[in-house]
Write a protein that holds these residues in place. Sequence first.
Motif, PDB file in Angstrom:
ATOM      1  N   LEU A 186       0.820  -1.209   0.000  1.00 51.68           N
ATOM      2  CA  LEU A 186       0.000   0.000   0.000  1.00 51.68           C
ATOM      3  C   LEU A 186       0.855   1.261   0.000  1.00 51.68           C
ATOM      4  O   LEU A 186       0.498   2.264  -0.616  1.00 51.68           O
ATOM      5  CB  LEU A 186      -0.931  -0.014   1.217  1.00 51.68           C
ATOM      6  CG  LEU A 186      -2.034  -1.073   1.195  1.00 51.68           C
ATOM      7  CD1 LEU A 186      -2.822  -1.057   2.491  1.00 51.68           C
ATOM      8  CD2 LEU A 186      -2.971  -0.836   0.011  1.00 51.68           C
ATOM      9  N   THR A 187       1.996   1.200   0.692  1.00 49.87           N
ATOM     10  CA  THR A 187       2.900   2.360   0.699  1.00 49.87           C
ATOM     11  C   THR A 187       3.447   2.633  -0.696  1.00 49.87           C
ATOM     12  O   THR A 187       3.475   3.782  -1.163  1.00 49.87           O
ATOM     13  CB  THR A 187       4.058   2.115   1.680  1.00 49.87           C
ATOM     14  OG1 THR A 187       3.533   1.894   2.993  1.00 49.87           O
ATOM     15  CG2 THR A 187       5.001   3.310   1.712  1.00 49.87           C
ATOM     16  N   ILE A 188       3.883   1.575  -1.375  1.00 53.50           N
ATOM     17  CA  ILE A 188       4.415   1.739  -2.736  1.00 53.50           C
ATOM     18  C   ILE A 188       3.337   2.274  -3.682  1.00 53.50           C
ATOM     19  O   ILE A 188       3.588   3.191  -4.476  1.00 53.50           O
ATOM     20  CB  ILE A 188       4.976   0.401  -3.252  1.00 53.50           C
ATOM     21  CG1 ILE A 188       6.220   0.004  -2.449  1.00 53.50           C
ATOM     22  CG2 ILE A 188       5.318   0.499  -4.737  1.00 53.50           C
ATOM     23  CD1 ILE A 188       6.804  -1.331  -2.839  1.00 53.50           C
ATOM     24  N   VAL A 189       2.138   1.717  -3.587  1.00 57.90           N
ATOM     25  CA  VAL A 189       1.054   2.161  -4.466  1.00 57.90           C
ATOM     26  C   VAL A 189       0.707   3.625  -4.206  1.00 57.90           C
ATOM     27  O   VAL A 189       0.522   4.424  -5.146  1.00 57.90           O
ATOM     28  CB  VAL A 189      -0.185   1.263  -4.266  1.00 57.90           C
ATOM     29  CG1 VAL A 189      -1.397   1.848  -4.991  1.00 57.90           C
ATOM     30  CG2 VAL A 189       0.090  -0.142  -4.778  1.00 57.90           C
ATOM     31  N   THR A 190       0.652   3.992  -2.934  1.00 55.77           N
ATOM     32  CA  THR A 190       0.315   5.380  -2.591  1.00 55.77           C
ATOM     33  C   THR A 190       1.364   6.350  -3.114  1.00 55.77           C
ATOM     34  O   THR A 190       1.041   7.398  -3.708  1.00 55.77           O
ATOM     35  CB  THR A 190       0.181   5.531  -1.063  1.00 55.77           C
ATOM     36  OG1 THR A 190      -0.811   4.608  -0.583  1.00 55.77           O
ATOM     37  CG2 THR A 190      -0.225   6.938  -0.697  1.00 55.77           C
ATOM     38  N   LEU A 191       2.624   6.012  -2.905  1.00 50.68           N
ATOM     39  CA  LEU A 191       3.709   6.874  -3.379  1.00 50.68           C
ATOM     40  C   LEU A 191       3.719   6.970  -4.901  1.00 50.68           C
ATOM     41  O   LEU A 191       3.984   8.044  -5.469  1.00 50.68           O
ATOM     42  CB  LEU A 191       5.059   6.346  -2.880  1.00 50.68           C
ATOM     43  CG  LEU A 191       5.297   6.402  -1.370  1.00 50.68           C
ATOM     44  CD1 LEU A 191       6.622   5.742  -1.012  1.00 50.68           C
ATOM     45  CD2 LEU A 191       5.272   7.845  -0.860  1.00 50.68           C
ATOM     46  N   ASN A 192       3.414   5.872  -5.557  1.00 54.35           N
ATOM     47  CA  ASN A 192       3.400   5.862  -7.022  1.00 54.35           C
ATOM     48  C   ASN A 192       2.239   6.687  -7.568  1.00 54.35           C
ATOM     49  O   ASN A 192       2.379   7.399  -8.566  1.00 54.35           O
ATOM     50  CB  ASN A 192       3.327   4.420  -7.513  1.00 54.35           C
ATOM     51  CG  ASN A 192       3.777   4.288  -8.956  1.00 54.35           C
ATOM     52  OD1 ASN A 192       4.717   4.955  -9.379  1.00 54.35           O
ATOM     53  ND2 ASN A 192       3.101   3.440  -9.709  1.00 54.35           N
ATOM     54  N   ILE A 193       1.075   6.574  -6.920  1.00 53.77           N
ATOM     55  CA  ILE A 193      -0.087   7.363  -7.360  1.00 53.77           C
ATOM     56  C   ILE A 193       0.171   8.858  -7.175  1.00 53.77           C
ATOM     57  O   ILE A 193      -0.192   9.685  -8.016  1.00 53.77           O
ATOM     58  CB  ILE A 193      -1.344   6.926  -6.588  1.00 53.77           C
ATOM     59  CG1 ILE A 193      -1.751   5.494  -7.009  1.00 53.77           C
ATOM     60  CG2 ILE A 193      -2.496   7.898  -6.823  1.00 53.77           C
ATOM     61  CD1 ILE A 193      -2.878   4.921  -6.199  1.00 53.77           C
TER      62      ILE A 193
END
Length: 436
Positions: free
Chosen positions: A138-145
Amino acid sequence: MNLELTPQLVSQTVKTVEQNIFTTDKIIQIILLIALALLTLVIHKKIKLKLTTLLNNVTSDKKSKIYQKSKLLIKSLILPLTYNLLLILYIFLALNFFWPYKIMTIISEILTAWLIIRLMSSLFKNTFIIRLVSAFILTIVTLNIMNIYDRTIKLLDNIDFTTGEIRISLLLLIQGLFVLSLFMWAASQTTSFVETKIKNNSSLTPSLKVLLNKVIRFTVFGFAIIISLSSIGIDLTAFTVLSGGIGVGIGFGLQKIVSNFISGIIILIDKSVKPGDVIEIDNTYGLISSLNSRFVSIVTLNGEEYLIPNEDLITKKVVNLSYSDKLIRLEIPVGISYNSDVEQAIALIEQVAKEHQRVTSHKEPSCLLTGFGASSVELKLKFWIVDPENGLDNIKSELFLKIWQAFQSHDIEIPYPQHDLHLQSLPTELKEFRAN
Protein backbone atom coordinates in the motif's frame (compact mmCIF):
# COMPACT_ATOMS: atom_id res chain seq x y z
CA MET A 1 -16.83 35.67 6.47
CA ASN A 2 -16.44 38.30 3.75
CA LEU A 3 -19.44 37.94 1.41
CA GLU A 4 -17.60 39.73 -1.37
CA LEU A 5 -15.10 36.87 -1.55
CA THR A 6 -17.78 34.17 -1.84
CA PRO A 7 -18.49 34.48 -5.60
CA GLN A 8 -14.79 34.65 -6.28
CA LEU A 9 -14.14 31.51 -4.19
CA VAL A 10 -16.95 29.61 -5.90
CA SER A 11 -15.69 30.65 -9.30
CA GLN A 12 -12.17 29.55 -8.48
CA THR A 13 -13.42 26.17 -7.20
CA VAL A 14 -15.48 25.55 -10.33
CA LYS A 15 -12.53 26.49 -12.51
CA THR A 16 -10.24 24.10 -10.62
CA VAL A 17 -12.75 21.24 -10.95
CA GLU A 18 -13.16 21.89 -14.66
CA GLN A 19 -9.41 21.95 -15.23
CA ASN A 20 -8.62 18.81 -13.20
CA ILE A 21 -11.72 16.65 -13.37
CA PHE A 22 -14.08 17.61 -16.15
CA THR A 23 -11.52 17.39 -18.90
CA THR A 24 -12.06 15.47 -22.10
CA ASP A 25 -9.40 12.87 -21.27
CA LYS A 26 -10.75 12.21 -17.81
CA ILE A 27 -14.38 12.02 -18.92
CA ILE A 28 -13.37 9.51 -21.61
CA GLN A 29 -11.51 7.42 -19.04
CA ILE A 30 -14.45 7.47 -16.61
CA ILE A 31 -16.77 6.31 -19.41
CA LEU A 32 -14.32 3.58 -20.33
CA LEU A 33 -14.08 2.48 -16.68
CA ILE A 34 -17.86 2.09 -16.57
CA ALA A 35 -17.88 0.25 -19.91
CA LEU A 36 -15.13 -2.15 -18.79
CA ALA A 37 -17.01 -2.76 -15.54
CA LEU A 38 -20.14 -3.71 -17.47
CA LEU A 39 -18.11 -5.97 -19.74
CA THR A 40 -16.57 -7.61 -16.68
CA LEU A 41 -20.03 -8.37 -15.26
CA VAL A 42 -20.92 -10.09 -18.52
CA ILE A 43 -17.87 -12.29 -18.99
CA HIS A 44 -16.80 -13.06 -15.41
CA LYS A 45 -19.68 -15.50 -14.87
CA LYS A 46 -18.55 -17.59 -17.82
CA ILE A 47 -14.95 -17.54 -16.59
CA LYS A 48 -16.11 -18.48 -13.10
CA LEU A 49 -18.17 -21.38 -14.45
CA LYS A 50 -15.25 -22.66 -16.55
CA LEU A 51 -12.82 -22.55 -13.59
CA THR A 52 -15.31 -24.23 -11.25
CA THR A 53 -15.85 -27.04 -13.76
CA LEU A 54 -12.09 -27.46 -14.16
CA LEU A 55 -11.66 -27.57 -10.36
CA ASN A 56 -14.35 -30.25 -10.04
CA ASN A 57 -12.64 -32.36 -12.70
CA VAL A 58 -9.22 -32.05 -11.07
CA THR A 59 -10.29 -32.57 -7.43
CA SER A 60 -12.34 -35.61 -6.50
CA ASP A 61 -12.63 -34.83 -2.78
CA LYS A 62 -15.17 -32.00 -2.52
CA LYS A 63 -14.74 -31.76 1.28
CA SER A 64 -10.98 -31.23 1.29
CA LYS A 65 -9.51 -27.95 2.50
CA ILE A 66 -7.74 -27.38 -0.82
CA TYR A 67 -11.00 -27.71 -2.73
CA GLN A 68 -12.91 -25.42 -0.37
CA LYS A 69 -10.16 -22.78 -0.38
CA SER A 70 -9.81 -22.89 -4.19
CA LYS A 71 -13.56 -22.54 -4.60
CA LEU A 72 -13.59 -19.55 -2.23
CA LEU A 73 -10.76 -17.88 -4.17
CA ILE A 74 -12.57 -18.38 -7.48
CA LYS A 75 -15.71 -16.89 -6.02
CA SER A 76 -14.04 -13.82 -4.47
CA LEU A 77 -11.21 -13.00 -6.90
CA ILE A 78 -12.53 -13.69 -10.41
CA LEU A 79 -14.57 -10.47 -10.68
CA PRO A 80 -11.82 -7.99 -9.64
CA LEU A 81 -9.16 -10.04 -11.43
CA THR A 82 -11.14 -9.97 -14.70
CA TYR A 83 -11.68 -6.23 -14.36
CA ASN A 84 -8.00 -5.64 -13.69
CA LEU A 85 -6.95 -7.72 -16.71
CA LEU A 86 -9.23 -5.64 -18.93
CA LEU A 87 -7.69 -2.47 -17.49
CA ILE A 88 -4.18 -3.78 -18.17
CA LEU A 89 -5.18 -4.67 -21.73
CA TYR A 90 -6.51 -1.14 -22.27
CA ILE A 91 -3.34 0.43 -20.82
CA PHE A 92 -1.23 -1.68 -23.19
CA LEU A 93 -3.28 -0.45 -26.17
CA ALA A 94 -3.26 3.13 -24.89
CA LEU A 95 0.54 3.17 -24.76
CA ASN A 96 0.70 2.18 -28.42
CA PHE A 97 -2.10 4.41 -29.72
CA PHE A 98 -1.55 7.38 -27.39
CA TRP A 99 -4.92 7.11 -25.68
CA PRO A 100 -5.49 8.59 -22.19
CA TYR A 101 -4.80 6.07 -19.44
CA LYS A 102 -3.71 7.86 -16.22
CA ILE A 103 -6.89 7.10 -14.24
CA MET A 104 -6.83 3.55 -15.60
CA THR A 105 -3.32 3.08 -14.25
CA ILE A 106 -4.30 4.32 -10.79
CA ILE A 107 -7.32 1.99 -10.62
CA SER A 108 -5.24 -0.94 -11.90
CA GLU A 109 -2.52 -0.36 -9.30
CA ILE A 110 -5.08 -0.21 -6.48
CA LEU A 111 -6.79 -3.37 -7.75
CA THR A 112 -3.47 -5.22 -8.07
CA ALA A 113 -2.51 -4.31 -4.49
CA TRP A 114 -5.92 -5.44 -3.23
CA LEU A 115 -5.72 -8.73 -5.13
CA ILE A 116 -2.26 -9.54 -3.71
CA ILE A 117 -3.35 -8.73 -0.14
CA ARG A 118 -6.59 -10.72 -0.55
CA LEU A 119 -4.70 -13.72 -1.96
CA MET A 120 -2.17 -13.69 0.90
CA SER A 121 -4.95 -13.43 3.49
CA SER A 122 -6.59 -16.51 2.01
CA LEU A 123 -3.46 -18.63 1.74
CA PHE A 124 -1.49 -17.72 4.87
CA LYS A 125 -2.36 -17.58 8.54
CA ASN A 126 0.58 -15.50 9.79
CA THR A 127 -1.04 -12.11 10.51
CA PHE A 128 2.30 -10.38 11.03
CA ILE A 129 3.56 -11.26 7.54
CA ILE A 130 0.21 -10.34 5.98
CA ARG A 131 0.21 -6.94 7.68
CA LEU A 132 3.86 -6.34 6.82
CA VAL A 133 3.40 -7.13 3.12
CA SER A 134 0.11 -5.21 3.01
CA ALA A 135 1.71 -2.10 4.50
CA PHE A 136 4.64 -2.39 2.09
CA ILE A 137 2.41 -2.79 -1.00
CA LEU A 138 0.00 0.00 0.00
CA THR A 139 2.90 2.36 0.70
CA ILE A 140 4.42 1.74 -2.74
CA VAL A 141 1.05 2.16 -4.47
CA THR A 142 0.32 5.38 -2.59
CA LEU A 143 3.71 6.87 -3.38
CA ASN A 144 3.40 5.86 -7.02
CA ILE A 145 -0.09 7.36 -7.36
CA MET A 146 1.14 10.62 -5.80
CA ASN A 147 4.10 10.52 -8.24
CA ILE A 148 6.65 10.85 -5.42
CA TYR A 149 7.93 7.28 -5.34
CA ASP A 150 11.31 8.04 -6.94
CA ARG A 151 11.85 11.12 -4.77
CA THR A 152 10.98 9.18 -1.60
CA ILE A 153 13.41 6.39 -2.48
CA LYS A 154 16.16 8.92 -3.13
CA LEU A 155 15.47 10.70 0.16
CA LEU A 156 15.60 7.46 2.17
CA ASP A 157 18.81 6.46 0.42
CA ASN A 158 20.45 9.79 1.27
CA ILE A 159 19.85 9.31 5.00
CA ASP A 160 22.84 7.10 5.77
CA PHE A 161 25.93 6.55 7.88
CA THR A 162 29.22 4.89 7.00
CA THR A 163 31.55 2.77 9.15
CA GLY A 164 34.69 1.62 7.41
CA GLU A 165 33.67 0.08 4.10
CA ILE A 166 30.09 -0.46 5.19
CA ARG A 167 27.44 2.08 4.16
CA ILE A 168 24.01 1.71 5.71
CA SER A 169 21.11 3.93 4.66
CA LEU A 170 17.57 4.19 5.95
CA LEU A 171 16.35 2.68 2.69
CA LEU A 172 18.71 -0.26 3.15
CA LEU A 173 17.46 -0.83 6.70
CA ILE A 174 13.82 -0.83 5.57
CA GLN A 175 14.57 -3.21 2.72
CA GLY A 176 16.63 -5.42 5.04
CA LEU A 177 13.90 -5.67 7.67
CA PHE A 178 11.30 -6.49 5.04
CA VAL A 179 13.43 -9.10 3.27
CA LEU A 180 14.61 -10.60 6.57
CA SER A 181 11.02 -10.92 7.82
CA LEU A 182 9.98 -12.71 4.64
CA PHE A 183 12.95 -15.08 4.69
CA MET A 184 12.52 -15.82 8.41
CA TRP A 185 8.85 -16.57 7.81
CA ALA A 186 9.76 -18.85 4.89
CA ALA A 187 12.39 -20.56 7.07
CA SER A 188 9.84 -21.05 9.84
CA GLN A 189 7.33 -22.61 7.45
CA THR A 190 10.02 -24.86 5.95
CA THR A 191 11.30 -26.10 9.31
CA SER A 192 7.77 -26.70 10.61
CA PHE A 193 6.96 -28.80 7.54
CA VAL A 194 10.19 -30.81 7.80
CA GLU A 195 9.83 -31.29 11.57
CA THR A 196 6.31 -32.64 11.08
CA LYS A 197 7.59 -35.16 8.52
CA ILE A 198 10.41 -36.21 10.86
CA LYS A 199 8.02 -36.51 13.81
CA ASN A 200 5.68 -38.80 11.86
CA ASN A 201 8.57 -41.02 10.69
CA SER A 202 8.37 -44.08 12.94
CA SER A 203 11.69 -45.51 11.71
CA LEU A 204 13.70 -42.76 13.47
CA THR A 205 14.60 -42.91 17.16
CA PRO A 206 13.43 -40.03 19.43
CA SER A 207 16.98 -38.75 19.97
CA LEU A 208 17.73 -38.83 16.22
CA LYS A 209 14.53 -36.87 15.56
CA VAL A 210 15.61 -34.18 18.01
CA LEU A 211 19.10 -34.04 16.48
CA LEU A 212 17.76 -33.75 12.92
CA ASN A 213 15.30 -31.03 13.94
CA LYS A 214 18.04 -28.97 15.59
CA VAL A 215 20.45 -29.31 12.66
CA ILE A 216 17.75 -28.47 10.09
CA ARG A 217 16.47 -25.48 12.09
CA PHE A 218 19.98 -24.10 12.62
CA THR A 219 20.91 -24.58 8.95
CA VAL A 220 17.71 -23.16 7.45
CA PHE A 221 17.61 -20.07 9.67
CA GLY A 222 21.34 -19.50 9.16
CA PHE A 223 20.93 -19.55 5.38
CA ALA A 224 17.86 -17.29 5.68
CA ILE A 225 19.91 -14.63 7.49
CA ILE A 226 22.86 -14.91 5.10
CA ILE A 227 20.66 -14.74 1.99
CA SER A 228 18.70 -11.80 3.44
CA LEU A 229 21.87 -9.80 4.04
CA SER A 230 23.28 -10.68 0.63
CA SER A 231 20.05 -9.84 -1.20
CA ILE A 232 20.14 -6.22 -0.04
CA GLY A 233 23.75 -5.77 -1.15
CA ILE A 234 25.64 -6.14 2.14
CA ASP A 235 29.15 -7.52 1.65
CA LEU A 236 29.47 -10.22 4.29
CA THR A 237 33.25 -10.28 4.05
CA ALA A 238 33.29 -6.87 5.71
CA PHE A 239 32.00 -8.49 8.89
CA THR A 240 34.87 -10.98 9.11
CA VAL A 241 37.25 -8.87 11.20
CA LEU A 242 34.41 -7.48 13.29
CA SER A 243 32.92 -10.90 14.01
CA GLY A 244 36.38 -12.24 14.92
CA GLY A 245 36.90 -9.52 17.50
CA ILE A 246 33.44 -9.96 18.93
CA GLY A 247 33.94 -13.73 19.04
CA VAL A 248 37.11 -13.39 21.13
CA GLY A 249 35.45 -10.86 23.40
CA ILE A 250 32.34 -12.84 24.22
CA GLY A 251 33.90 -16.30 23.98
CA PHE A 252 34.82 -16.37 27.66
CA GLY A 253 31.35 -15.30 28.70
CA LEU A 254 29.71 -17.99 26.61
CA GLN A 255 31.81 -20.94 27.80
CA LYS A 256 28.97 -22.56 29.71
CA ILE A 257 26.48 -21.97 26.92
CA VAL A 258 28.81 -23.47 24.32
CA SER A 259 29.64 -26.35 26.68
CA ASN A 260 25.95 -27.12 27.17
CA PHE A 261 25.32 -26.86 23.42
CA ILE A 262 28.15 -29.29 22.58
CA SER A 263 27.06 -31.59 25.42
CA GLY A 264 23.54 -31.60 23.97
CA ILE A 265 24.87 -32.72 20.59
CA ILE A 266 26.94 -35.47 22.27
CA ILE A 267 23.87 -36.66 24.18
CA LEU A 268 21.85 -36.85 20.97
CA ILE A 269 24.59 -38.72 19.13
CA ASP A 270 25.43 -41.32 21.82
CA LYS A 271 21.72 -41.69 22.81
CA SER A 272 22.59 -41.88 26.52
CA VAL A 273 19.26 -40.21 27.31
CA LYS A 274 16.25 -39.53 25.12
CA PRO A 275 12.71 -38.19 25.47
CA GLY A 276 10.60 -40.64 27.46
CA ASP A 277 13.51 -42.02 29.55
CA VAL A 278 13.20 -42.17 33.33
CA ILE A 279 16.39 -40.90 34.94
CA GLU A 280 17.73 -39.87 38.33
CA ILE A 281 20.41 -37.19 38.75
CA ASP A 282 21.35 -35.25 41.91
CA ASN A 283 18.37 -36.78 43.77
CA THR A 284 16.04 -35.58 41.00
CA TYR A 285 13.89 -38.41 39.66
CA GLY A 286 11.55 -37.99 36.72
CA LEU A 287 10.68 -38.39 33.07
CA ILE A 288 12.58 -36.59 30.30
CA SER A 289 9.98 -34.52 28.47
CA SER A 290 12.27 -32.73 26.00
CA LEU A 291 15.90 -32.27 24.94
CA ASN A 292 16.89 -28.67 24.20
CA SER A 293 20.07 -27.06 22.94
CA ARG A 294 21.06 -25.89 26.45
CA PHE A 295 19.18 -28.06 28.92
CA VAL A 296 17.08 -31.18 29.45
CA SER A 297 13.57 -30.86 30.84
CA ILE A 298 12.71 -33.45 33.53
CA VAL A 299 9.15 -33.70 34.88
CA THR A 300 8.75 -35.41 38.26
CA LEU A 301 5.71 -37.40 39.33
CA ASN A 302 4.39 -34.49 41.40
CA GLY A 303 4.40 -32.21 38.35
CA GLU A 304 7.57 -30.25 39.07
CA GLU A 305 9.75 -29.52 36.04
CA TYR A 306 13.53 -29.34 36.40
CA LEU A 307 15.81 -27.85 33.75
CA ILE A 308 19.07 -29.76 33.98
CA PRO A 309 22.05 -28.32 32.02
CA ASN A 310 23.28 -30.70 29.33
CA GLU A 311 26.79 -30.53 30.76
CA ASP A 312 25.60 -32.15 34.02
CA LEU A 313 24.35 -35.18 32.09
CA ILE A 314 27.87 -35.64 30.69
CA THR A 315 29.95 -34.96 33.81
CA LYS A 316 27.75 -36.30 36.64
CA LYS A 317 26.43 -39.70 37.58
CA VAL A 318 23.12 -40.37 35.86
CA VAL A 319 20.87 -43.34 36.62
CA ASN A 320 18.85 -44.12 33.48
CA LEU A 321 16.15 -46.61 34.38
CA SER A 322 15.20 -47.11 30.74
CA TYR A 323 18.50 -46.76 28.87
CA SER A 324 18.43 -50.09 27.04
CA ASP A 325 15.22 -51.49 28.50
CA LYS A 326 12.45 -50.16 30.71
CA LEU A 327 12.30 -53.48 32.54
CA ILE A 328 13.56 -52.86 36.10
CA ARG A 329 13.47 -54.89 39.33
CA LEU A 330 12.21 -53.56 42.65
CA GLU A 331 12.49 -55.03 46.15
CA ILE A 332 10.44 -54.57 49.30
CA PRO A 333 11.25 -56.11 52.73
CA VAL A 334 8.58 -57.86 54.81
CA GLY A 335 8.90 -59.19 58.39
CA ILE A 336 6.64 -61.83 59.98
CA SER A 337 6.37 -63.31 63.48
CA TYR A 338 8.33 -66.43 64.41
CA ASN A 339 4.98 -68.03 65.23
CA SER A 340 3.62 -67.55 61.66
CA ASP A 341 3.65 -70.03 58.81
CA VAL A 342 6.61 -68.86 56.68
CA GLU A 343 5.69 -70.88 53.60
CA GLN A 344 2.13 -69.57 53.66
CA ALA A 345 3.40 -65.99 54.03
CA ILE A 346 5.74 -66.42 51.05
CA ALA A 347 2.91 -67.80 48.91
CA LEU A 348 0.58 -64.94 49.89
CA ILE A 349 3.22 -62.29 49.11
CA GLU A 350 3.93 -63.78 45.68
CA GLN A 351 0.21 -64.04 44.94
CA VAL A 352 -0.34 -60.36 45.82
CA ALA A 353 2.50 -59.35 43.51
CA LYS A 354 1.19 -61.47 40.61
CA GLU A 355 -2.26 -59.90 40.87
CA HIS A 356 -0.98 -56.33 40.65
CA GLN A 357 -1.53 -54.88 37.16
CA ARG A 358 1.82 -53.08 36.99
CA VAL A 359 3.91 -56.15 37.86
CA THR A 360 4.99 -57.70 34.58
CA SER A 361 4.26 -61.34 33.87
CA HIS A 362 7.40 -61.75 31.73
CA LYS A 363 9.38 -62.37 34.91
CA GLU A 364 7.61 -63.99 37.82
CA PRO A 365 7.85 -62.21 41.19
CA SER A 366 9.60 -64.16 43.92
CA CYS A 367 9.72 -63.92 47.70
CA LEU A 368 12.82 -65.15 49.56
CA LEU A 369 13.66 -65.75 53.18
CA THR A 370 16.68 -63.52 53.76
CA GLY A 371 17.41 -63.89 57.49
CA PHE A 372 16.27 -64.19 61.10
CA GLY A 373 15.98 -60.85 62.83
CA ALA A 374 15.74 -60.00 66.46
CA SER A 375 11.95 -59.73 66.31
CA SER A 376 10.87 -61.27 63.01
CA VAL A 377 11.59 -63.62 60.20
CA GLU A 378 12.90 -61.43 57.36
CA LEU A 379 11.44 -61.88 53.87
CA LYS A 380 12.08 -59.95 50.66
CA LEU A 381 9.77 -59.61 47.65
CA LYS A 382 11.46 -59.13 44.25
CA PHE A 383 9.32 -58.11 41.27
CA TRP A 384 9.68 -56.48 37.85
CA ILE A 385 7.90 -53.54 36.19
CA VAL A 386 8.14 -52.04 32.69
CA ASP A 387 6.75 -48.56 33.38
CA PRO A 388 9.10 -46.74 35.77
CA GLU A 389 7.79 -43.41 34.44
CA ASN A 390 4.58 -44.09 36.37
CA GLY A 391 6.44 -44.08 39.69
CA LEU A 392 8.27 -46.45 42.01
CA ASP A 393 7.18 -45.50 45.53
CA ASN A 394 3.50 -45.70 44.65
CA ILE A 395 3.65 -49.35 43.53
CA LYS A 396 5.63 -50.27 46.64
CA SER A 397 2.98 -48.61 48.79
CA GLU A 398 0.18 -50.46 47.00
CA LEU A 399 1.92 -53.82 47.44
CA PHE A 400 2.61 -53.17 51.13
CA LEU A 401 -1.10 -52.44 51.64
CA LYS A 402 -2.21 -55.58 49.78
CA ILE A 403 0.27 -57.71 51.76
CA TRP A 404 -0.99 -56.23 55.01
CA GLN A 405 -4.61 -57.06 54.06
CA ALA A 406 -3.65 -60.60 52.99
CA PHE A 407 -1.78 -61.22 56.30
CA GLN A 408 -4.75 -59.99 58.33
CA SER A 409 -7.19 -62.30 56.53
CA HIS A 410 -4.87 -65.33 57.07
CA ASP A 411 -3.83 -64.55 60.67
CA ILE A 412 -0.20 -63.94 59.82
CA GLU A 413 1.34 -61.61 62.37
CA ILE A 414 3.71 -58.77 61.68
CA PRO A 415 5.42 -58.49 65.09
CA TYR A 416 6.34 -55.45 67.11
CA PRO A 417 10.03 -55.02 67.94
CA GLN A 418 10.91 -57.25 70.95
CA HIS A 419 13.89 -57.26 73.33
CA ASP A 420 14.67 -59.84 76.07
CA LEU A 421 16.23 -58.33 79.22
CA HIS A 422 18.42 -60.60 81.34
CA LEU A 423 19.44 -59.32 84.82
CA GLN A 424 22.54 -60.82 86.44
CA SER A 425 21.79 -59.43 89.93
CA LEU A 426 19.00 -57.59 91.73
CA PRO A 427 18.99 -55.24 94.75
CA THR A 428 17.99 -56.82 98.12
CA GLU A 429 14.76 -54.76 98.37
CA LEU A 430 13.68 -55.91 94.90
CA LYS A 431 14.38 -59.59 95.78
CA GLU A 432 12.26 -59.31 98.98
CA PHE A 433 9.47 -57.61 97.06
CA ARG A 434 9.56 -60.35 94.42
CA ALA A 435 9.46 -63.06 97.12
CA ASN A 436 6.39 -61.55 98.77
